[in-house]
Design a protein around this motif. Sequence first.
Motif, PDB file in Angstrom:
ATOM      1  N   MET A   1       0.842  -1.180   0.000  1.00 38.85           N
ATOM      2  CA  MET A   1       0.000   0.000   0.000  1.00 38.85           C
ATOM      3  C   MET A   1       0.886   1.242   0.000  1.00 38.85           C
ATOM      4  O   MET A   1       1.769   1.373   0.817  1.00 38.85           O
ATOM      5  N   HIS A   2       0.640   2.132  -0.937  1.00 33.81           N
ATOM      6  CA  HIS A   2       1.417   3.365  -1.011  1.00 33.81           C
ATOM      7  C   HIS A   2       0.624   4.506  -0.404  1.00 33.81           C
ATOM      8  O   HIS A   2      -0.557   4.674  -0.696  1.00 33.81           O
ATOM      9  N   LEU A   3       1.290   5.270   0.425  1.00 38.42           N
ATOM     10  CA  LEU A   3       0.652   6.448   0.998  1.00 38.42           C
ATOM     11  C   LEU A   3       1.161   7.678   0.259  1.00 38.42           C
ATOM     12  O   LEU A   3       2.353   7.820   0.023  1.00 38.42           O
ATOM     13  N   TYR A   4       0.269   8.530  -0.107  1.00 38.50           N
ATOM     14  CA  TYR A   4       0.650   9.779  -0.754  1.00 38.50           C
ATOM     15  C   TYR A   4      -0.350  10.832  -0.332  1.00 38.50           C
ATOM     16  O   TYR A   4      -1.472  10.525   0.081  1.00 38.50           O
ATOM     17  N   SER A   5       0.047  12.070  -0.401  1.00 43.22           N
ATOM     18  CA  SER A   5      -0.875  13.126   0.015  1.00 43.22           C
ATOM     19  C   SER A   5      -1.667  13.625  -1.184  1.00 43.22           C
ATOM     20  O   SER A   5      -1.113  13.859  -2.252  1.00 43.22           O
ATOM     21  N   LEU A   6      -2.948  13.723  -0.988  1.00 53.22           N
ATOM     22  CA  LEU A   6      -3.814  14.269  -2.031  1.00 53.22           C
ATOM     23  C   LEU A   6      -3.735  15.787  -1.982  1.00 53.22           C
ATOM     24  O   LEU A   6      -3.535  16.365  -0.917  1.00 53.22           O
ATOM     25  N   PRO A   7      -3.891  16.445  -3.119  1.00 53.76           N
ATOM     26  CA  PRO A   7      -3.893  17.904  -3.088  1.00 53.76           C
ATOM     27  C   PRO A   7      -5.046  18.383  -2.205  1.00 53.76           C
ATOM     28  O   PRO A   7      -6.118  17.792  -2.202  1.00 53.76           O
ATOM     29  N   SER A   8      -4.780  19.428  -1.450  1.00 52.78           N
ATOM     30  CA  SER A   8      -5.822  19.939  -0.571  1.00 52.78           C
ATOM     31  C   SER A   8      -6.124  21.392  -0.908  1.00 52.78           C
ATOM     32  O   SER A   8      -5.329  22.078  -1.534  1.00 52.78           O
ATOM     33  N   ASP A   9      -7.296  21.832  -0.491  1.00 54.74           N
ATOM     34  CA  ASP A   9      -7.717  23.192  -0.791  1.00 54.74           C
ATOM     35  C   ASP A   9      -6.957  24.217   0.034  1.00 54.74           C
ATOM     36  O   ASP A   9      -6.746  24.049   1.229  1.00 54.74           O
ATOM     37  N   VAL A  10      -6.567  25.267  -0.652  1.00 55.69           N
ATOM     38  CA  VAL A  10      -5.898  26.410  -0.048  1.00 55.69           C
ATOM     39  C   VAL A  10      -6.838  27.597  -0.252  1.00 55.69           C
ATOM     40  O   VAL A  10      -7.317  27.826  -1.360  1.00 55.69           O
ATOM     41  N   PHE A  11      -7.112  28.322   0.818  1.00 52.08           N
ATOM     42  CA  PHE A  11      -7.995  29.475   0.738  1.00 52.08           C
ATOM     43  C   PHE A  11      -7.158  30.741   0.749  1.00 52.08           C
ATOM     44  O   PHE A  11      -6.263  30.905   1.584  1.00 52.08           O
ATOM     45  N   LEU A  12      -7.443  31.628  -0.200  1.00 50.71           N
ATOM     46  CA  LEU A  12      -6.620  32.825  -0.408  1.00 50.71           C
ATOM     47  C   LEU A  12      -7.467  34.086  -0.465  1.00 50.71           C
ATOM     48  O   LEU A  12      -8.609  34.061  -0.920  1.00 50.71           O
ATOM     49  N   VAL A  13      -6.861  35.171  -0.027  1.00 55.45           N
ATOM     50  CA  VAL A  13      -7.415  36.508  -0.195  1.00 55.45           C
ATOM     51  C   VAL A  13      -6.395  37.232  -1.058  1.00 55.45           C
ATOM     52  O   VAL A  13      -5.246  37.415  -0.652  1.00 55.45           O
ATOM     53  N   ILE A  14      -6.793  37.600  -2.272  1.00 58.19           N
ATOM     54  CA  ILE A  14      -5.886  38.303  -3.190  1.00 58.19           C
ATOM     55  C   ILE A  14      -6.269  39.770  -3.132  1.00 58.19           C
ATOM     56  O   ILE A  14      -7.408  40.134  -3.399  1.00 58.19           O
ATOM     57  N   ARG A  15      -5.303  40.619  -2.746  1.00 55.31           N
ATOM     58  CA  ARG A  15      -5.608  42.026  -2.503  1.00 55.31           C
ATOM     59  C   ARG A  15      -4.818  42.956  -3.407  1.00 55.31           C
ATOM     60  O   ARG A  15      -3.629  42.777  -3.612  1.00 55.31           O
ATOM     61  N   ARG A  16      -5.522  43.960  -3.947  1.00 55.20           N
ATOM     62  CA  ARG A  16      -4.915  45.023  -4.746  1.00 55.20           C
ATOM     63  C   ARG A  16      -5.667  46.307  -4.454  1.00 55.20           C
ATOM     64  O   ARG A  16      -6.864  46.386  -4.699  1.00 55.20           O
ATOM     65  N   LYS A  17      -4.975  47.288  -3.906  1.00 54.94           N
ATOM     66  CA  LYS A  17      -5.589  48.566  -3.536  1.00 54.94           C
ATOM     67  C   LYS A  17      -6.832  48.310  -2.703  1.00 54.94           C
ATOM     68  O   LYS A  17      -6.745  47.715  -1.641  1.00 54.94           O
ATOM     69  N   LYS A  18      -8.018  48.728  -3.213  1.00 55.82           N
ATOM     70  CA  LYS A  18      -9.256  48.522  -2.448  1.00 55.82           C
ATOM     71  C   LYS A  18     -10.013  47.268  -2.892  1.00 55.82           C
ATOM     72  O   LYS A  18     -11.125  47.026  -2.459  1.00 55.82           O
ATOM     73  N   THR A  19      -9.406  46.469  -3.750  1.00 58.71           N
ATOM     74  CA  THR A  19     -10.055  45.260  -4.262  1.00 58.71           C
ATOM     75  C   THR A  19      -9.598  44.042  -3.472  1.00 58.71           C
ATOM     76  O   THR A  19      -8.410  43.882  -3.206  1.00 58.71           O
ATOM     77  N   THR A  20     -10.553  43.194  -3.120  1.00 48.21           N
ATOM     78  CA  THR A  20     -10.249  41.944  -2.424  1.00 48.21           C
ATOM     79  C   THR A  20     -10.963  40.808  -3.144  1.00 48.21           C
ATOM     80  O   THR A  20     -12.163  40.885  -3.384  1.00 48.21           O
ATOM     81  N   ILE A  21     -10.206  39.774  -3.513  1.00 46.71           N
ATOM     82  CA  ILE A  21     -10.754  38.596  -4.184  1.00 46.71           C
ATOM     83  C   ILE A  21     -10.545  37.402  -3.255  1.00 46.71           C
ATOM     84  O   ILE A  21      -9.419  37.120  -2.851  1.00 46.71           O
ATOM     85  N   PHE A  22     -11.640  36.726  -2.922  1.00 43.89           N
ATOM     86  CA  PHE A  22     -11.549  35.503  -2.128  1.00 43.89           C
ATOM     87  C   PHE A  22     -11.634  34.331  -3.098  1.00 43.89           C
ATOM     88  O   PHE A  22     -12.526  34.287  -3.933  1.00 43.89           O
ATOM     89  N   THR A  23     -10.705  33.388  -2.973  1.00 45.01           N
ATOM     90  CA  THR A  23     -10.734  32.220  -3.848  1.00 45.01           C
ATOM     91  C   THR A  23     -10.103  31.029  -3.137  1.00 45.01           C
ATOM     92  O   THR A  23      -9.467  31.175  -2.088  1.00 45.01           O
ATOM     93  N   ASP A  24     -10.278  29.877  -3.726  1.00 44.00           N
ATOM     94  CA  ASP A  24      -9.586  28.688  -3.238  1.00 44.00           C
ATOM     95  C   ASP A  24      -9.112  27.893  -4.442  1.00 44.00           C
ATOM     96  O   ASP A  24      -9.640  28.024  -5.540  1.00 44.00           O
ATOM     97  N   CYS A  25      -8.072  27.120  -4.230  1.00 42.30           N
ATOM     98  CA  CYS A  25      -7.555  26.225  -5.263  1.00 42.30           C
ATOM     99  C   CYS A  25      -6.721  25.156  -4.571  1.00 42.30           C
ATOM    100  O   CYS A  25      -6.550  25.192  -3.355  1.00 42.30           O
TER     101      CYS A  25
END
Length: 124
Positions: A1-25
């Motif tokens: 049996m091989h163990l490996y890590s599955l990709p997991s969700d990362v939650f991000l806040v991308i900010r520029r000046k007064k703009t805020t983008i919430f995303t995950d990937c």
Amino acid sequence: MHLYSLPSDVFLVIRRKKTTIFTDCKDSATVLELKKIVEGITKIPPADQRLYTTNSAIMEDSKTLQDYGFNATTSKAQNPTSIGLTFKLSSGEFEDLELCPYSTPPELPDVMKSQDANGQEQAS
């Protein structure tokens, strides 16, 4: 049996000046893939975007979010990682990174404030 890590969700806040983008990937997503997500929202092509880590270092397109230490443990939905964003100006230079502070909510009106610590009205 091989163990490996599955990709997991990362939650991000991308900010520029007064703009805020919430995303995950996925933590295995590259910076270029993240820029394509931003392009879908801002209509600015990836070549005209620059992303920055929390310590203002420029992120490289070929590196993954995991390479920058962003994972499901460090970038949760309730505490997303903040990433800076700048766009290329017509001069060909990138604008300076500018993150406006978040506004603070107004103080509660007196009628909404509790009279004591547990929120119960005090009898007179």
